[in-house]
Write a protein that holds these residues in place. Sequence first.
Motif, short mmCIF file in Angstrom:
data_model
loop_
_atom_site.label_atom_id
_atom_site.label_comp_id
_atom_site.label_asym_id
_atom_site.label_seq_id
_atom_site.Cartn_x
_atom_site.Cartn_y
_atom_site.Cartn_z
N LEU A 125 -5.00 12.30 -52.11
CA LEU A 125 -6.12 13.12 -52.37
C LEU A 125 -7.30 12.38 -53.33
CD1 LEU A 125 -4.43 16.34 -52.84
CD2 LEU A 125 -5.76 15.86 -51.07
N LYS A 126 -6.69 11.33 -53.96
CA LYS A 126 -7.51 10.53 -55.04
C LYS A 126 -7.70 9.18 -54.87
CE LYS A 126 -8.44 13.71 -58.22
NZ LYS A 126 -9.80 14.14 -58.72
N GLU A 127 -8.62 8.90 -53.70
CA GLU A 127 -8.87 7.66 -53.13
C GLU A 127 -10.20 7.38 -54.01
OE1 GLU A 127 -7.44 5.37 -51.41
OE2 GLU A 127 -5.71 6.90 -51.03
N ASP A 128 -9.88 7.07 -55.27
CA ASP A 128 -11.16 6.45 -56.13
C ASP A 128 -10.49 5.65 -56.77
OD1 ASP A 128 -9.90 7.72 -58.25
OD2 ASP A 128 -10.90 9.74 -57.71
N PRO A 129 -11.48 4.83 -57.83
CA PRO A 129 -10.94 3.87 -58.76
C PRO A 129 -9.93 4.50 -59.68
CG PRO A 129 -13.25 3.69 -58.52
CD PRO A 129 -12.87 4.77 -57.77
N ILE A 130 -10.11 5.70 -60.43
CA ILE A 130 -9.26 5.91 -61.22
C ILE A 130 -7.93 6.30 -60.76
CG2 ILE A 130 -8.95 8.17 -63.09
CD1 ILE A 130 -11.80 8.57 -62.88
N ALA A 131 -7.84 6.78 -59.48
CA ALA A 131 -6.49 6.97 -58.95
C ALA A 131 -5.85 5.34 -58.87
CB ALA A 131 -6.55 7.66 -57.40
N LEU A 132 -6.42 4.54 -58.26
CA LEU A 132 -5.97 3.14 -58.34
C LEU A 132 -5.70 2.51 -59.88
CD1 LEU A 132 -8.48 1.67 -55.71
CD2 LEU A 132 -6.25 2.44 -55.13
N HIS A 133 -6.38 2.91 -60.52
CA HIS A 133 -5.89 2.53 -61.74
C HIS A 133 -4.55 3.20 -62.39
CE1 HIS A 133 -6.39 1.15 -65.99
NE2 HIS A 133 -6.39 2.42 -66.42
N ALA A 134 -4.49 4.31 -62.01
CA ALA A 134 -3.12 5.27 -62.42
C ALA A 134 -2.15 4.57 -61.47
CB ALA A 134 -3.38 6.69 -61.89
N LYS A 135 -2.34 4.22 -60.28
CA LYS A 135 -1.23 3.38 -59.30
C LYS A 135 -0.80 2.36 -60.18
CE LYS A 135 -3.43 5.18 -55.24
NZ LYS A 135 -4.53 4.82 -54.47
N SER A 136 -1.77 1.45 -60.62
CA SER A 136 -1.19 0.40 -61.27
C SER A 136 -0.47 0.54 -62.63
CB SER A 136 -2.50 -0.64 -61.62
OG SER A 136 -3.22 -0.15 -62.60
N HIS A 137 -0.70 1.60 -63.24
CA HIS A 137 -0.02 2.40 -64.32
C HIS A 137 1.35 2.33 -64.10
CE1 HIS A 137 -2.11 2.79 -68.12
NE2 HIS A 137 -3.20 2.71 -67.37
N MET A 138 1.74 2.81 -62.73
CA MET A 138 3.01 3.19 -62.47
C MET A 138 3.85 1.75 -62.38
SD MET A 138 2.43 6.03 -59.45
CE MET A 138 1.48 7.39 -59.53
N GLY A 139 3.29 0.85 -62.49
CA GLY A 139 4.06 -0.40 -62.42
C GLY A 139 4.93 -0.56 -61.12
N MET A 140 4.59 0.06 -60.00
CA MET A 140 5.19 -0.15 -58.69
C MET A 140 4.36 -0.69 -57.53
SD MET A 140 8.22 2.48 -58.96
CE MET A 140 7.45 3.92 -59.34
N PRO A 141 4.09 -1.70 -57.43
CA PRO A 141 3.21 -2.15 -56.44
C PRO A 141 3.66 -1.73 -55.06
CG PRO A 141 4.41 -3.83 -57.09
CD PRO A 141 4.68 -2.75 -58.01
N ASN A 142 4.77 -1.33 -54.93
CA ASN A 142 5.49 -1.21 -53.47
C ASN A 142 5.08 0.37 -53.08
OD1 ASN A 142 6.62 -3.75 -52.89
ND2 ASN A 142 8.40 -3.49 -53.91
N PHE A 147 3.73 4.97 -49.73
CA PHE A 147 2.91 6.17 -49.22
C PHE A 147 1.94 6.07 -48.05
CE2 PHE A 147 3.13 7.52 -53.98
CZ PHE A 147 4.36 8.13 -53.58
N GLU A 148 1.36 4.69 -48.03
CA GLU A 148 0.56 4.18 -46.98
C GLU A 148 1.56 4.48 -45.48
OE1 GLU A 148 -3.05 3.73 -45.03
OE2 GLU A 148 -2.87 4.25 -47.41
N THR A 149 2.43 4.01 -45.46
CA THR A 149 3.42 4.26 -44.36
C THR A 149 3.71 5.55 -43.99
OG1 THR A 149 4.49 1.99 -44.87
CG2 THR A 149 5.74 3.58 -43.36
N LEU A 150 3.87 6.44 -45.01
CA LEU A 150 4.07 7.84 -44.86
C LEU A 150 2.83 8.54 -44.17
CD1 LEU A 150 6.20 8.54 -48.01
CD2 LEU A 150 7.11 8.49 -45.62
N VAL A 151 1.66 8.39 -44.64
CA VAL A 151 0.31 8.73 -44.20
C VAL A 151 0.24 8.33 -42.70
CG1 VAL A 151 -2.10 8.56 -44.44
CG2 VAL A 151 -0.68 8.78 -46.67
N ASP A 152 0.64 6.97 -42.30
CA ASP A 152 0.31 6.47 -41.14
C ASP A 152 1.48 7.02 -40.20
OD1 ASP A 152 -1.29 4.57 -40.03
OD2 ASP A 152 -0.07 3.05 -40.06
N ALA A 153 2.54 7.28 -40.71
CA ALA A 153 3.54 8.01 -39.66
C ALA A 153 3.08 9.40 -39.26
CB ALA A 153 4.96 8.05 -40.51
#
Length: 231
Positions: A125-142, A147-153
């Motif tokens: 739901l949050k495809e914006d720079p803030i969300a991407l920043h948050a994802k990097s904060h999680m420290g888990m690039p994988n 999540f992209e695989t699950l969306v694709d499925a």
Amino acid sequence: MGNIVGKSDSPKKGWIVETKLEAKMVEAMKKRASGGSAIKSFNSIILKFPKIDESLRNCKVIFEQFDEDSNGAIDHAELKKCFNKLEISFTEEEINDLFVACDINENMGMKFNEFIVLLCLVYLLKEDPIALHAKSHMGMPNLEATFETLVDAFVFLDKNKDGYVSKSEMVQAINETTSGECSSGQIAMKRFEEMDWDKNGMVNFKEFLFAFTRWVGIGDIEDEEEGEANV
């Protein structure tokens, strides 16, 4: 118990598109579906189970970090702190909607598998720079790739691109893989029933995610741990 309830009066309010969040989720999946899916068969999804399982289990570190009282669940206050720490800009209403949508046992606390579903919905739901920043904060690039695989499925299963997976679409996906083996229909029905929790014949992305955590065994983690604690 025999009464069939419609979408508007389903007793499980978390399973129907009644909140802005769930309506956004369906719209987001429609948008993704319009671009097609890289996945070509249901078997290829199954082959990804081990990698997805490993990636999702790594979320346990985040979960334990925000489960401040270590009671095995993240409550509403802990979730708000989690969002602040990850710098995810959700409104109070959106956080409430997410909590209600993912707290499927209605016990006012999200268990680990519910938290995974929540993180994936945040990703969607949050495809914006803030969300991407948050994802990097999680420290888990994988995690993003998972999540992209699950969306694709889900997009692969959603043949008519309406943001839902129907029973006939599930049968079609299984049949494409198994070349019409006699057991394929039964497999499709079983998989679909595991996803369609409100029994309304349509599966949204959230229902799909909860079923997926069970398929890869995430839902069993708490059961195992509770069993050990009770010994």
